[in-house]
Design a protein around this motif. Structure first.
Motif, PDB file in Angstrom:
ATOM      1  N   VAL A   5       0.830  -1.205   0.000  1.00  0.00           N
ATOM      2  CA  VAL A   5       0.000   0.000   0.000  1.00  0.00           C
ATOM      3  C   VAL A   5       0.867   1.257   0.000  1.00  0.00           C
ATOM      4  O   VAL A   5       0.493   2.285  -0.574  1.00  0.00           O
ATOM      5  CB  VAL A   5      -0.953  -0.006   1.210  1.00  0.00           C
ATOM      6  CG1 VAL A   5      -1.780   1.283   1.267  1.00  0.00           C
ATOM      7  CG2 VAL A   5      -1.885  -1.205   1.156  1.00  0.00           C
ATOM      8  N   TYR A   6       2.034   1.183   0.637  1.00  0.00           N
ATOM      9  CA  TYR A   6       2.975   2.310   0.628  1.00  0.00           C
ATOM     10  C   TYR A   6       3.368   2.643  -0.806  1.00  0.00           C
ATOM     11  O   TYR A   6       3.382   3.815  -1.211  1.00  0.00           O
ATOM     12  CB  TYR A   6       4.205   1.953   1.470  1.00  0.00           C
ATOM     13  CG  TYR A   6       5.226   3.073   1.615  1.00  0.00           C
ATOM     14  CD1 TYR A   6       5.256   3.851   2.766  1.00  0.00           C
ATOM     15  CD2 TYR A   6       6.169   3.324   0.625  1.00  0.00           C
ATOM     16  CE1 TYR A   6       6.205   4.851   2.927  1.00  0.00           C
ATOM     17  CE2 TYR A   6       7.109   4.330   0.764  1.00  0.00           C
ATOM     18  CZ  TYR A   6       7.124   5.089   1.919  1.00  0.00           C
ATOM     19  OH  TYR A   6       8.066   6.098   2.061  1.00  0.00           O
ATOM     20  N   GLU A   7       3.656   1.617  -1.583  1.00  0.00           N
ATOM     21  CA  GLU A   7       4.054   1.834  -2.976  1.00  0.00           C
ATOM     22  C   GLU A   7       2.912   2.415  -3.793  1.00  0.00           C
ATOM     23  O   GLU A   7       3.127   3.227  -4.695  1.00  0.00           O
ATOM     24  CB  GLU A   7       4.548   0.532  -3.594  1.00  0.00           C
ATOM     25  CG  GLU A   7       5.882   0.066  -3.032  1.00  0.00           C
ATOM     26  CD  GLU A   7       6.978   1.120  -3.194  1.00  0.00           C
ATOM     27  OE1 GLU A   7       7.026   1.773  -4.269  1.00  0.00           O
ATOM     28  OE2 GLU A   7       7.756   1.305  -2.252  1.00  0.00           O
ATOM     29  N   VAL A   8       1.684   1.989  -3.489  1.00  0.00           N
ATOM     30  CA  VAL A   8       0.529   2.564  -4.178  1.00  0.00           C
ATOM     31  C   VAL A   8       0.433   4.061  -3.878  1.00  0.00           C
ATOM     32  O   VAL A   8       0.161   4.877  -4.776  1.00  0.00           O
ATOM     33  CB  VAL A   8      -0.778   1.851  -3.760  1.00  0.00           C
ATOM     34  CG1 VAL A   8      -1.995   2.566  -4.349  1.00  0.00           C
ATOM     35  CG2 VAL A   8      -0.761   0.398  -4.202  1.00  0.00           C
TER      36      VAL A   8
ATOM     37  N   MET B 275       1.277   9.046   4.401  1.00  0.00           N
ATOM     38  CA  MET B 275       1.567  10.467   4.186  1.00  0.00           C
ATOM     39  C   MET B 275       2.959  10.648   3.595  1.00  0.00           C
ATOM     40  O   MET B 275       3.155  11.363   2.604  1.00  0.00           O
ATOM     41  CB  MET B 275       1.425  11.230   5.503  1.00  0.00           C
ATOM     42  CG  MET B 275       0.011  11.248   6.056  1.00  0.00           C
ATOM     43  SD  MET B 275      -0.120  12.013   7.699  1.00  0.00           S
ATOM     44  CE  MET B 275       0.464  10.662   8.748  1.00  0.00           C
ATOM     45  N   GLU B 276       3.924   9.998   4.194  1.00  0.00           N
ATOM     46  CA  GLU B 276       5.286  10.048   3.687  1.00  0.00           C
ATOM     47  C   GLU B 276       5.357   9.534   2.249  1.00  0.00           C
ATOM     48  O   GLU B 276       6.025  10.124   1.389  1.00  0.00           O
ATOM     49  CB  GLU B 276       6.202   9.210   4.577  1.00  0.00           C
ATOM     50  CG  GLU B 276       7.632   9.084   4.056  1.00  0.00           C
ATOM     51  CD  GLU B 276       8.434   8.091   4.874  1.00  0.00           C
ATOM     52  OE1 GLU B 276       8.758   8.416   6.029  1.00  0.00           O
ATOM     53  OE2 GLU B 276       8.714   6.990   4.361  1.00  0.00           O
ATOM     54  N   ALA B 277       4.660   8.445   1.985  1.00  0.00           N
ATOM     55  CA  ALA B 277       4.697   7.836   0.655  1.00  0.00           C
ATOM     56  C   ALA B 277       4.170   8.791  -0.409  1.00  0.00           C
ATOM     57  O   ALA B 277       4.771   8.953  -1.478  1.00  0.00           O
ATOM     58  CB  ALA B 277       3.903   6.535   0.656  1.00  0.00           C
TER      59      ALA B 277
ATOM     60  N   LEU C  66     -11.651   6.204  -2.730  1.00  0.00           N
ATOM     61  CA  LEU C  66     -11.092   5.234  -1.788  1.00  0.00           C
ATOM     62  C   LEU C  66     -10.228   4.249  -2.571  1.00  0.00           C
ATOM     63  O   LEU C  66     -10.700   3.643  -3.537  1.00  0.00           O
ATOM     64  CB  LEU C  66     -12.205   4.489  -1.064  1.00  0.00           C
ATOM     65  CG  LEU C  66     -13.259   5.343  -0.352  1.00  0.00           C
ATOM     66  CD1 LEU C  66     -14.327   4.442   0.262  1.00  0.00           C
ATOM     67  CD2 LEU C  66     -12.618   6.220   0.712  1.00  0.00           C
ATOM     68  N   VAL C  67      -8.988   4.081  -2.155  1.00  0.00           N
ATOM     69  CA  VAL C  67      -8.068   3.183  -2.857  1.00  0.00           C
ATOM     70  C   VAL C  67      -7.875   1.918  -2.023  1.00  0.00           C
ATOM     71  O   VAL C  67      -7.430   1.976  -0.873  1.00  0.00           O
ATOM     72  CB  VAL C  67      -6.709   3.864  -3.114  1.00  0.00           C
ATOM     73  CG1 VAL C  67      -5.799   2.927  -3.905  1.00  0.00           C
ATOM     74  CG2 VAL C  67      -6.892   5.175  -3.867  1.00  0.00           C
ATOM     75  N   GLY C  68      -8.224   0.769  -2.601  1.00  0.00           N
ATOM     76  CA  GLY C  68      -8.083  -0.506  -1.903  1.00  0.00           C
ATOM     77  C   GLY C  68      -9.436  -1.120  -1.626  1.00  0.00           C
ATOM     78  O   GLY C  68      -9.968  -1.007  -0.521  1.00  0.00           O
TER      79      GLY C  68
END
Length: 273
Positions: A86-89, A113-115, A199-201
């Protein structure tokens, strides 16, 4: 710590323009002190001064963000590690938003947030972080180019809404849900333009949407049109495409409204001659 209590050692605690570390970190936040009523008469002495501080937060926030241009807020958990898919997304969401002509606004912390800030920065776009004072150490992630720290959640939320043209929401906890439903309520009640909320996911969000479109709708708590305010996708590409398409629709509507107003003025001038 991050804004949901995750370890982020060494960053320090921001209290407005002041940086605190170690034993200097207070046990309560400005929000807690503002909303506390332990001393029924203390507000006579304290609250008028808090109003000035609150005013300064709005002034500083408006001043810092007034010229950022089109931007989209990306919400999601601070607990998501960098090795989570999910971080990569979220990185991809940030990159694609920049390539679509948007700046990226997050809460400025770690995780999702960082991603998103990371993707925006690496794509050469504007990466914005809106931080918040909390009773544990925190700090802006290293990918934020323009950061603003707030004492009060309500001032921070105003900035998210005022300077965003859409909301992309990745998996998250209470803070993410709060931001999601804040945006959803403002769109539903027409307090803001009907910006896209994506909404993603699907595996994460489908249960929530099923509940909204099931018991909440069937018991008359919302209308069928309200369900359509939420859109679920599985990829960054789909999320950004929805934002782009809705942005184009809103710009077209605004241009049509301007043309109609100009035509009405011209007709009124002709009739008065």
């Amino acid at each position: 710590m991050s804004d949901d209590g995750q370890p982020a050692p060494g960053h320090g605690y921001r209290k407005g323009p002041v940086l605190l570390r170690g034993e200097q970190i207070p046990a309560t936040t400005s929000d807690q002190r503002l909303l506390s009523r332990t001393d029924p008469s203390s507000w006579l002495h304290d609250d008028p001064w808090r109003v000035m501080r609150i005013q300064s937060e709005f002034v500083e926030g408006f001043g810092a963000l007034a010229e950022i241009g089109p931007a989209v807020s990306v919400f999601g958990s601070a607990r998501t590690p960098a090795d989570d898919p999910v971080y990569e997304v979220a990185v991809e969401v940030g990159r694609l938003l920049v390539e679509a002509g948007y700046g990226v606004i997050t809460g400025g912390g770690p995780g999702i947030m960082e991603a998103a800030n990371r993707g925006a920065k690496k794509a050469g776009g504007l990466s914005v972080g809106l931080g918040i004072e909390l009773p544990f150490e925190q700090g802006m992630n290293e990918y934020v180019d323009l950061g603003v720290n707030f004492r009060y959640f309500f001032a921070r939320k105003t900035m998210f809404v005022k300077y965003s043209e859409g909301f992309v929401v990745l998996p998250g906890g209470f803070g993410t849900l709060d931001e999601l439903f804040e945006a959803l309520t403002l769109v539903q009640t027409h307090k803001v333009i009907e910006f896209p909320i994506v909404l993603v996911g699907r595996d994460y969000w489908q249960g929530l949407v099923d509940w909204i479109s099931g018991p909440v709708l069937s018991r008359g708590m919302i209308s069928a049109a309200d369900v359509e305010l939420l859109q679920i996708v599985d990829t960054a590409e789909e999320a950004v495409q929805i934002v782009r398409e809705r942005g184009a629709e809103l710009r077209a509507e605004e241009e049509a409204a301007v043309r109609a107003a100009a035509a009405d003025r011209a007709a009124a001038e002709d009739s008065s001659r």
